[in-house]
Design a protein around this motif. Sequence first.
Motif, PDB file in Angstrom:
ATOM      1  N   ALA A   1       0.826  -1.422   0.350  1.00 52.28           N
ATOM      2  CA  ALA A   1       0.076  -0.017  -0.158  1.00 52.28           C
ATOM      3  C   ALA A   1       0.937   1.315   0.121  1.00 52.28           C
ATOM      4  N   GLU A   2       1.945   0.922   0.769  1.00 50.35           N
ATOM      5  CA  GLU A   2       2.953   2.159   0.823  1.00 50.35           C
ATOM      6  C   GLU A   2       3.264   2.435  -0.571  1.00 50.35           C
ATOM      7  N   GLY A   3       3.786   1.209  -1.278  1.00 56.80           N
ATOM      8  CA  GLY A   3       4.577   1.380  -2.207  1.00 56.80           C
ATOM      9  C   GLY A   3       4.133   1.830  -2.960  1.00 56.80           C
ATOM     10  N   LEU A   4       2.556   1.820  -3.881  1.00 57.90           N
ATOM     11  CA  LEU A   4       1.437   2.530  -3.945  1.00 57.90           C
ATOM     12  C   LEU A   4       0.626   3.251  -3.882  1.00 57.90           C
ATOM     13  N   ALA A   5       1.177   3.877  -3.353  1.00 52.58           N
ATOM     14  CA  ALA A   5       1.071   5.925  -2.825  1.00 52.58           C
ATOM     15  C   ALA A   5       2.369   6.454  -3.414  1.00 52.58           C
ATOM     16  N   VAL A   6       3.395   5.729  -3.647  1.00 56.01           N
ATOM     17  CA  VAL A   6       4.564   6.676  -4.469  1.00 56.01           C
ATOM     18  C   VAL A   6       3.818   6.276  -5.592  1.00 56.01           C
ATOM     19  N   LEU A   7       3.815   4.921  -6.063  1.00 54.95           N
ATOM     20  CA  LEU A   7       3.516   5.465  -7.544  1.00 54.95           C
ATOM     21  C   LEU A   7       2.313   6.029  -7.924  1.00 54.95           C
ATOM     22  N   GLU A   8       1.489   6.522  -7.113  1.00 51.17           N
ATOM     23  CA  GLU A   8       0.290   7.380  -7.807  1.00 51.17           C
ATOM     24  C   GLU A   8       0.737   9.238  -7.578  1.00 51.17           C
ATOM     25  N   SER A   9       1.744   9.036  -6.870  1.00 53.04           N
ATOM     26  CA  SER A   9       2.364  10.495  -6.315  1.00 53.04           C
ATOM     27  C   SER A   9       3.049  11.004  -8.064  1.00 53.04           C
ATOM     28  N   ALA A  10       3.895  12.207  -7.639  1.00 47.07           N
ATOM     29  CA  ALA A  10       4.332  13.041  -8.348  1.00 47.07           C
ATOM     30  C   ALA A  10       5.719  12.710  -8.209  1.00 47.07           C
ATOM     31  N   ALA A  11       6.088  11.788  -7.694  1.00 47.61           N
ATOM     32  CA  ALA A  11       7.034  11.497  -7.375  1.00 47.61           C
ATOM     33  C   ALA A  11       7.967  11.011  -8.399  1.00 47.61           C
ATOM     34  N   VAL A  12       9.522  11.169  -9.201  1.00 45.20           N
ATOM     35  CA  VAL A  12      10.091  10.819 -10.115  1.00 45.20           C
ATOM     36  C   VAL A  12      10.292   9.700  -9.567  1.00 45.20           C
ATOM     37  N   LEU A  13      10.649   8.805 -10.655  1.00 49.94           N
ATOM     38  CA  LEU A  13      10.860   7.263 -10.231  1.00 49.94           C
ATOM     39  C   LEU A  13      11.386   6.766 -11.774  1.00 49.94           C
ATOM     40  N   ASP A  14      12.633   5.974 -11.240  1.00 50.15           N
ATOM     41  CA  ASP A  14      13.692   5.438 -12.892  1.00 50.15           C
ATOM     42  C   ASP A  14      13.355   3.916 -12.202  1.00 50.15           C
ATOM     43  N   ALA A  15      12.884   2.978 -10.853  1.00 49.36           N
ATOM     44  CA  ALA A  15      12.961   1.454 -11.040  1.00 49.36           C
ATOM     45  C   ALA A  15      11.893   1.678 -10.102  1.00 49.36           C
ATOM     46  N   LEU A  16      11.921   0.183 -10.539  1.00 46.31           N
ATOM     47  CA  LEU A  16      10.488  -0.331  -9.038  1.00 46.31           C
ATOM     48  C   LEU A  16      11.451  -1.741  -8.720  1.00 46.31           C
ATOM     49  N   ILE A  17      11.791  -1.836  -7.247  1.00 46.65           N
ATOM     50  CA  ILE A  17      12.024  -3.064  -6.786  1.00 46.65           C
ATOM     51  C   ILE A  17      11.569  -3.467  -5.301  1.00 46.65           C
ATOM     52  N   THR A  18      10.685  -5.094  -5.912  1.00 46.70           N
ATOM     53  CA  THR A  18       9.452  -4.729  -5.256  1.00 46.70           C
ATOM     54  C   THR A  18      10.046  -6.272  -3.979  1.00 46.70           C
ATOM     55  N   ASP A  19       9.970  -6.781  -2.951  1.00 43.50           N
ATOM     56  CA  ASP A  19       9.277  -8.083  -2.496  1.00 43.50           C
ATOM     57  C   ASP A  19       8.755  -8.707  -2.996  1.00 43.50           C
ATOM     58  N   ILE A  20       8.448  -9.483  -3.178  1.00 46.69           N
ATOM     59  CA  ILE A  20       7.167  -9.712  -3.559  1.00 46.69           C
ATOM     60  C   ILE A  20       6.153 -11.094  -2.006  1.00 46.69           C
ATOM     61  N   ASN A  21       6.264 -11.625  -1.790  1.00 49.22           N
ATOM     62  CA  ASN A  21       5.570 -11.643  -0.980  1.00 49.22           C
ATOM     63  C   ASN A  21       5.462 -11.213   0.701  1.00 49.22           C
ATOM     64  N   MET A  22       4.975 -10.182   0.518  1.00 50.41           N
ATOM     65  CA  MET A  22       4.568  -9.246   1.932  1.00 50.41           C
ATOM     66  C   MET A  22       3.119  -8.687   2.381  1.00 50.41           C
ATOM     67  N   PRO A  23       3.026  -9.105   3.708  1.00 50.77           N
ATOM     68  CA  PRO A  23       1.760  -8.725   4.601  1.00 50.77           C
ATOM     69  C   PRO A  23       1.098  -7.817   3.663  1.00 50.77           C
ATOM     70  N   GLY A  24      -0.874  -7.658   3.974  1.00 52.79           N
ATOM     71  CA  GLY A  24      -1.534  -6.595   3.823  1.00 52.79           C
ATOM     72  C   GLY A  24      -1.673  -7.150   2.388  1.00 52.79           C
ATOM     73  N   GLU A  25      -2.891  -6.474   2.100  1.00 53.38           N
ATOM     74  CA  GLU A  25      -4.025  -6.417   0.941  1.00 53.38           C
ATOM     75  C   GLU A  25      -3.005  -6.494  -0.196  1.00 53.38           C
ATOM     76  N   LEU A  26      -1.863  -5.716  -0.774  1.00 56.78           N
ATOM     77  CA  LEU A  26      -1.332  -5.659  -1.960  1.00 56.78           C
ATOM     78  C   LEU A  26       0.187  -6.424  -1.680  1.00 56.78           C
ATOM     79  N   ASP A  27       0.620  -7.802  -2.183  1.00 54.30           N
ATOM     80  CA  ASP A  27       1.485  -8.594  -2.170  1.00 54.30           C
ATOM     81  C   ASP A  27       2.996  -7.715  -3.897  1.00 54.30           C
ATOM     82  N   GLY A  28       3.086  -8.226  -4.131  1.00 49.75           N
ATOM     83  CA  GLY A  28       4.466  -7.163  -5.219  1.00 49.75           C
ATOM     84  C   GLY A  28       4.313  -7.741  -6.098  1.00 49.75           C
ATOM     85  N   LEU A  29       4.010  -8.867  -6.896  1.00 51.91           N
ATOM     86  CA  LEU A  29       3.124  -9.512  -8.284  1.00 51.91           C
ATOM     87  C   LEU A  29       1.472  -8.089  -8.214  1.00 51.91           C
ATOM     88  N   GLN A  30       1.340  -8.228  -7.373  1.00 52.00           N
ATOM     89  CA  GLN A  30       0.486  -7.341  -7.593  1.00 52.00           C
ATOM     90  C   GLN A  30       0.129  -5.574  -7.301  1.00 52.00           C
TER      91      GLN A  30
END
Lengths: 131, 157
Positions: free
Chosen positions: B65-94
Amino acid sequence: MADYEGPKNLLIADSDTLVRHALAEYLRHCGYRVVEATNFDEVISILERPEDGVLPDIVLCDVGLTGGNGFALRVWVRAHRPEVRVVLAGNVAAAARAAGELCEEGPDLGRPYDPQLVLDQIRRMKAPRLQ
Amino acid sequence: MIDADSMDGACRLEDRMTLAEQGHQDQSRRRPVVLLVEDEIMIRMADAESLREAGISVIEAGNGAEGLAVLESAAVLDALITDINMPGELDGLQLAALCRDLRPGLPILLASARLPEAGDPRADRMLAKPYAFSELLSAVKEMMGNAWQTMKDRRTS
């Protein structure tokens, strides 16, 4: 810098990713080593098992931290890590002001600082993204 | 917004900041920015610190969820690194799937102790945990390709 003996290591605890990032980046450029925690449990993990055995000198914490608020954290720190100073901030503007004060007392003395810079940066990042 | 004329000293300081989120026109002179989504605090801290030492600006997120908030923001990004298995409603694949919609073309690295055997079309790179930091850095550089080299060249010129 060579004879600086004040705080060098900070822990920034804030559940808002972009706010935390902006504060942390700013304080890194003020000469601090900064680690970030996204919630209460992460702060406790870091304070219980500090990386390389180095405890943060100061924790800058949002009062509304997820998983246990800033006041609860201060109570925990006093009981378990009394050598660590806790600075609580009730909102983003207060956090930016606190960061400004930390910057002025920090390792890289003499840097000009305006807390408004951090607030402007946060506002830009949080603005809706242009598609 | 910042008035450049009235904030001489402060702007010089700002120039030394990330520049990632600051809306500067010359984006090629800034440091590369990576969004690192990892719920294991010790792994995230170590990776983030090592990436910063390599000259990368790292935005840390503790869950999907925190990652999604950043993707939805205006923050400039050049790459995403994400773990797959994470607690919460959104895993890395989603999160990777949402990233493909929100930020088409953003390189994605998926990391997990249990990688899908068949790979995953959402990932540009996959990394099996535990990995050495050198593997992570190589993967980030590879998937950023020319963009990495351009930023590196311009920052050192």
